[in-house]
Structures are given as C-alpha cells and as structure tokens.
Design a protein around this motif. Structure first.
Motif, PDB file in Angstrom:
ATOM      1  N   MET A   1       8.653  -3.332  -6.249  1.00 35.49           N
ATOM      2  CA  MET A   1       7.544  -2.800  -5.504  1.00 35.49           C
ATOM      3  C   MET A   1       8.084  -2.204  -4.202  1.00 35.49           C
ATOM      4  N   GLU A   2       7.427  -1.195  -3.708  1.00 37.23           N
ATOM      5  CA  GLU A   2       7.880  -0.529  -2.491  1.00 37.23           C
ATOM      6  C   GLU A   2       7.033  -0.980  -1.300  1.00 37.23           C
ATOM      7  N   TYR A   3       7.712  -1.235  -0.186  1.00 37.26           N
ATOM      8  CA  TYR A   3       7.069  -1.705   1.040  1.00 37.26           C
ATOM      9  C   TYR A   3       7.399  -0.769   2.186  1.00 37.26           C
ATOM     10  N   VAL A   4       6.455  -0.661   3.132  1.00 33.91           N
ATOM     11  CA  VAL A   4       6.709   0.075   4.363  1.00 33.91           C
ATOM     12  C   VAL A   4       6.996  -0.960   5.446  1.00 33.91           C
ATOM     13  N   VAL A   5       8.024  -0.702   6.257  1.00 33.80           N
ATOM     14  CA  VAL A   5       8.438  -1.620   7.306  1.00 33.80           C
ATOM     15  C   VAL A   5       7.628  -1.326   8.559  1.00 33.80           C
ATOM     16  N   LEU A   6       6.919  -2.340   9.053  1.00 36.12           N
ATOM     17  CA  LEU A   6       6.075  -2.177  10.229  1.00 36.12           C
ATOM     18  C   LEU A   6       6.787  -2.604  11.511  1.00 36.12           C
ATOM     19  N   ASP A   7       7.660  -3.604  11.407  1.00 36.12           N
ATOM     20  CA  ASP A   7       8.373  -4.096  12.583  1.00 36.12           C
ATOM     21  C   ASP A   7       9.629  -4.831  12.124  1.00 36.12           C
ATOM     22  N   VAL A   8      10.678  -4.785  12.933  1.00 36.26           N
ATOM     23  CA  VAL A   8      11.932  -5.480  12.636  1.00 36.26           C
ATOM     24  C   VAL A   8      12.426  -6.144  13.911  1.00 36.26           C
ATOM     25  N   ASP A   9      12.703  -7.447  13.825  1.00 35.21           N
ATOM     26  CA  ASP A   9      13.296  -8.204  14.931  1.00 35.21           C
ATOM     27  C   ASP A   9      14.603  -8.811  14.437  1.00 35.21           C
ATOM     28  N   ASP A  26      13.945 -10.640  10.977  1.00 37.71           N
ATOM     29  CA  ASP A  26      12.572 -10.920  10.581  1.00 37.71           C
ATOM     30  C   ASP A  26      11.849  -9.581  10.560  1.00 37.71           C
ATOM     31  N   ALA A  27      11.204  -9.289   9.446  1.00 37.36           N
ATOM     32  CA  ALA A  27      10.516  -8.007   9.303  1.00 37.36           C
ATOM     33  C   ALA A  27       9.064  -8.228   8.906  1.00 37.36           C
ATOM     34  N   GLN A  28       8.234  -7.320   9.334  1.00 36.47           N
ATOM     35  CA  GLN A  28       6.839  -7.309   8.918  1.00 36.47           C
ATOM     36  C   GLN A  28       6.660  -6.096   8.019  1.00 36.47           C
ATOM     37  N   VAL A  29       6.179  -6.328   6.789  1.00 42.02           N
ATOM     38  CA  VAL A  29       6.074  -5.263   5.801  1.00 42.02           C
ATOM     39  C   VAL A  29       4.682  -5.274   5.164  1.00 42.02           C
ATOM     40  N   ALA A  30       4.353  -4.146   4.529  1.00 45.82           N
ATOM     41  CA  ALA A  30       3.100  -4.005   3.783  1.00 45.82           C
ATOM     42  C   ALA A  30       3.375  -3.162   2.546  1.00 45.82           C
ATOM     43  N   HIS A  31       2.591  -3.388   1.506  1.00 47.60           N
ATOM     44  CA  HIS A  31       2.719  -2.580   0.298  1.00 47.60           C
ATOM     45  C   HIS A  31       2.446  -1.117   0.626  1.00 47.60           C
ATOM     46  N   VAL A  32       3.242  -0.222   0.110  1.00 46.41           N
ATOM     47  CA  VAL A  32       3.012   1.206   0.336  1.00 46.41           C
ATOM     48  C   VAL A  32       1.688   1.625  -0.288  1.00 46.41           C
ATOM     49  N   ASP A  39      -5.534  -4.933   5.247  1.00 51.44           N
ATOM     50  CA  ASP A  39      -4.692  -5.427   6.338  1.00 51.44           C
ATOM     51  C   ASP A  39      -3.666  -6.449   5.869  1.00 51.44           C
ATOM     52  N   THR A  40      -3.287  -6.428   4.595  1.00 53.63           N
ATOM     53  CA  THR A  40      -2.341  -7.402   4.079  1.00 53.63           C
ATOM     54  C   THR A  40      -0.925  -7.042   4.500  1.00 53.63           C
ATOM     55  N   MET A  41      -0.350  -7.895   5.337  1.00 55.42           N
ATOM     56  CA  MET A  41       1.017  -7.721   5.805  1.00 55.42           C
ATOM     57  C   MET A  41       1.780  -9.000   5.509  1.00 55.42           C
ATOM     58  N   PHE A  42       3.074  -8.866   5.340  1.00 49.72           N
ATOM     59  CA  PHE A  42       3.912 -10.014   5.037  1.00 49.72           C
ATOM     60  C   PHE A  42       5.033 -10.102   6.064  1.00 49.72           C
ATOM     61  N   ASN A  43       5.314 -11.318   6.522  1.00 45.00           N
ATOM     62  CA  ASN A  43       6.451 -11.571   7.400  1.00 45.00           C
ATOM     63  C   ASN A  43       7.565 -12.125   6.538  1.00 45.00           C
ATOM     64  N   VAL A  44       8.712 -11.459   6.546  1.00 42.58           N
ATOM     65  CA  VAL A  44       9.824 -11.849   5.694  1.00 42.58           C
ATOM     66  C   VAL A  44      11.109 -11.929   6.512  1.00 42.58           C
ATOM     67  N   ARG A  45      12.027 -12.743   6.044  1.00 44.36           N
ATOM     68  CA  ARG A  45      13.377 -12.773   6.601  1.00 44.36           C
ATOM     69  C   ARG A  45      14.257 -12.024   5.610  1.00 44.36           C
ATOM     70  N   THR A  46      15.055 -11.101   6.111  1.00 44.37           N
ATOM     71  CA  THR A  46      15.841 -10.247   5.239  1.00 44.37           C
ATOM     72  C   THR A  46      17.259 -10.075   5.757  1.00 44.37           C
ATOM     73  N   HIS A  47      18.145  -9.736   4.864  1.00 44.92           N
ATOM     74  CA  HIS A  47      19.538  -9.452   5.211  1.00 44.92           C
ATOM     75  C   HIS A  47      19.738  -7.978   5.541  1.00 44.92           C
ATOM     76  N   LEU A  48      18.672  -7.190   5.506  1.00 45.44           N
ATOM     77  CA  LEU A  48      18.751  -5.740   5.675  1.00 45.44           C
ATOM     78  C   LEU A  48      18.448  -5.273   7.100  1.00 45.44           C
ATOM     79  N   GLY A  49      18.596  -6.155   8.074  1.00 44.58           N
ATOM     80  CA  GLY A  49      18.279  -5.798   9.457  1.00 44.58           C
ATOM     81  C   GLY A  49      19.105  -4.643   9.989  1.00 44.58           C
ATOM     82  N   TYR A  50      20.319  -4.463   9.487  1.00 44.90           N
ATOM     83  CA  TYR A  50      21.185  -3.372   9.922  1.00 44.90           C
ATOM     84  C   TYR A  50      20.667  -2.021   9.456  1.00 44.90           C
TER      85      TYR A  50
END
Length: 104
Positions: A1-9, A26-32, A39-50
């Motif tokens: 599934m594809e997500y749009v990134v709303l915020d990255v810390d 830590d990223a905040q994402v939502a389904h594209v 308003d469904t958003m998800f807070n996730v921890r990811t290795h893709l911060g770079y």
C-alpha cells in the motif's frame, strides 16, 4: 500500500549497513487513497528516516486492517503489532511528473 509522509522526526544518527545509510525516525503517514477524505493517520517508527521527507510517498504493509487468527500470535498477549510497516520510499510520483514533462 502507498502512504504519504506527513511528518518525520529523526530519532537516531546515521548508521551504515552494507553500504546503505539508515536513520531511525518516527513518521506520521496516511494512506494515499484516503488522504483528504478522512483523518486516519498512523504514527510509525521506520528505518527510512534518511530518505523520507514531508510530502514523500512510501510503500508499506497495512497491518491496521488485518485480521489475524493465528494461534501462535494469540499466545503473546502483550505483543504490540504496529499499524503500518514502511518498507521503501516510493519514487512513482517523481516518475509520473517526469513522464508528464516529456509529453508536454
């Protein structure tokens, strides 16, 4: 599934593994497909911060809507399964824009 990134810390510093760079974030994402519709958003921890910045697209697994009836998973009552697991950055949007520029 594809997500749009709303915020990255960013959480950690850069790590090099096998010639690749990774940063825990830590990223905040939502389904594209649902972006702007609900308003469904998800807070996730990811290795893709770079790689990820606000407005980028990422591909991942949607575990929020899954139904697990596996007896092995039920044994771990305190197991916290994340709602979304991001796998890689999606470059499809950039590819679509470059194709549109070539057509024009």
């Amino acid at each position: 599934m594809e997500y749009v990134v709303l915020d990255v810390d960013l959480v950690s510093s850069k790590v090099h593994v096998g010639g690749s760079k990774y940063v825990m974030a830590d990223a905040q994402v939502a389904h594209v497909t649902n972006f702007g519709k609900n308003d469904t958003m998800f807070n996730v921890r990811t290795h893709l911060g770079y790689l990820l910045n606000m407005g980028n697209y990422a591909l991942g697994y949607d575990l929020h809507a899954t139904n697990s009836n596996d007896m092995e998973v039920d044994k771990y009552k305190d197991l916290v399964i994340p709602n979304v697991i991001l796998v890689k950055k999606s470059y499809e949007e950039r590819w679509k824009r470059s194709v549109e520029c070539l057509i024009l």
